[in-house]
Scaffold this motif. Sequence first.
Motif, short mmCIF file in Angstrom:
data_model
loop_
_atom_site.label_atom_id
_atom_site.label_comp_id
_atom_site.label_asym_id
_atom_site.label_seq_id
_atom_site.Cartn_x
_atom_site.Cartn_y
_atom_site.Cartn_z
N TYR A 133 -3.83 13.03 45.52
CA TYR A 133 -4.80 11.94 45.49
C TYR A 133 -6.20 12.48 45.76
N ARG A 187 -10.51 -1.30 44.12
CA ARG A 187 -9.20 -1.49 43.50
C ARG A 187 -8.25 -0.35 43.86
N GLY A 231 -7.13 -0.34 47.42
CA GLY A 231 -6.25 -1.45 47.74
C GLY A 231 -4.83 -1.27 47.23
N MET A 232 -4.58 -0.22 46.48
CA MET A 232 -3.23 0.01 45.95
C MET A 232 -2.33 0.54 47.06
N LYS A 233 -1.15 -0.03 47.17
CA LYS A 233 -0.21 0.35 48.23
C LYS A 233 0.55 1.63 47.90
N SER A 234 0.69 1.94 46.62
CA SER A 234 1.46 3.10 46.20
C SER A 234 0.54 4.25 45.81
N GLU A 235 0.80 5.44 46.36
CA GLU A 235 0.00 6.60 45.98
C GLU A 235 0.24 6.98 44.53
N HIS A 249 0.56 4.90 42.07
CA HIS A 249 -0.36 4.06 41.29
C HIS A 249 -1.80 4.53 41.46
N GLN A 250 -2.15 4.95 42.66
CA GLN A 250 -3.51 5.46 42.90
C GLN A 250 -3.77 6.69 42.04
#
Length: 208
Positions: A24, A40, A43-47, A49-50
């Motif tokens: 990340y 945005r 605010g993503m809970k999953s790395e 998805h980040q």
Amino acid sequence: MPLYKTFTPNSQTTVKIWKITESYDDLMRPISLRPESLERVLGMKSEIHQRGFLSVRHLLAEFGYTDTDLFYDANGKPHLKDGKYISITHSFTFSAIIVSEHEVGIDIEMQREKIKIIAHKFVDYEFDYLNKSTEDYIKKLTVIWGIKESLYKLFATPGMLFREHFLVVPFMLEDGETIAWIDYEHKKYRYNTYFLEFEGFTCAYVTT
């Protein structure tokens, strides 16, 4: 890892695929994000998805764009400020962007057993030519899902259903292409569709 694959289906269209191996922090460090994009991603809970979100910004840079060149309409469809058409996808360790002078859609999916369980939700006509007992059943289901997801992204119309409104013509995996139709509100639309496999994933994209 930098860019994984680049290809040009035609003179007006380019696809770029990124294999997400960076952390990340490594993905975040070299890019600049608009305040709303930063909010945005934070605010993503999953790395996963980040990292997918950030890898897409690196792909934008490969096309010569920045985060500020991209915006979304009320239906969530991405657009470029220069008027070219764009579609975006990411799945686990891969992301991709297609940019064209014409309307396009793209999707990447991991080939997984569980797609057999949900096939009835997005397959109707296609069951006529699919053989559940063959080794390529999961791969063909993944192609069909990817094509229909790409069509949905291209058309971006609320109320459209994969099973009822999208149709994928019979195909062979080795061909890498087929035809798909949208049948919606008494109108029919024909699209050229393409697909490829790599490292247990399927990428499908559609063009007008």
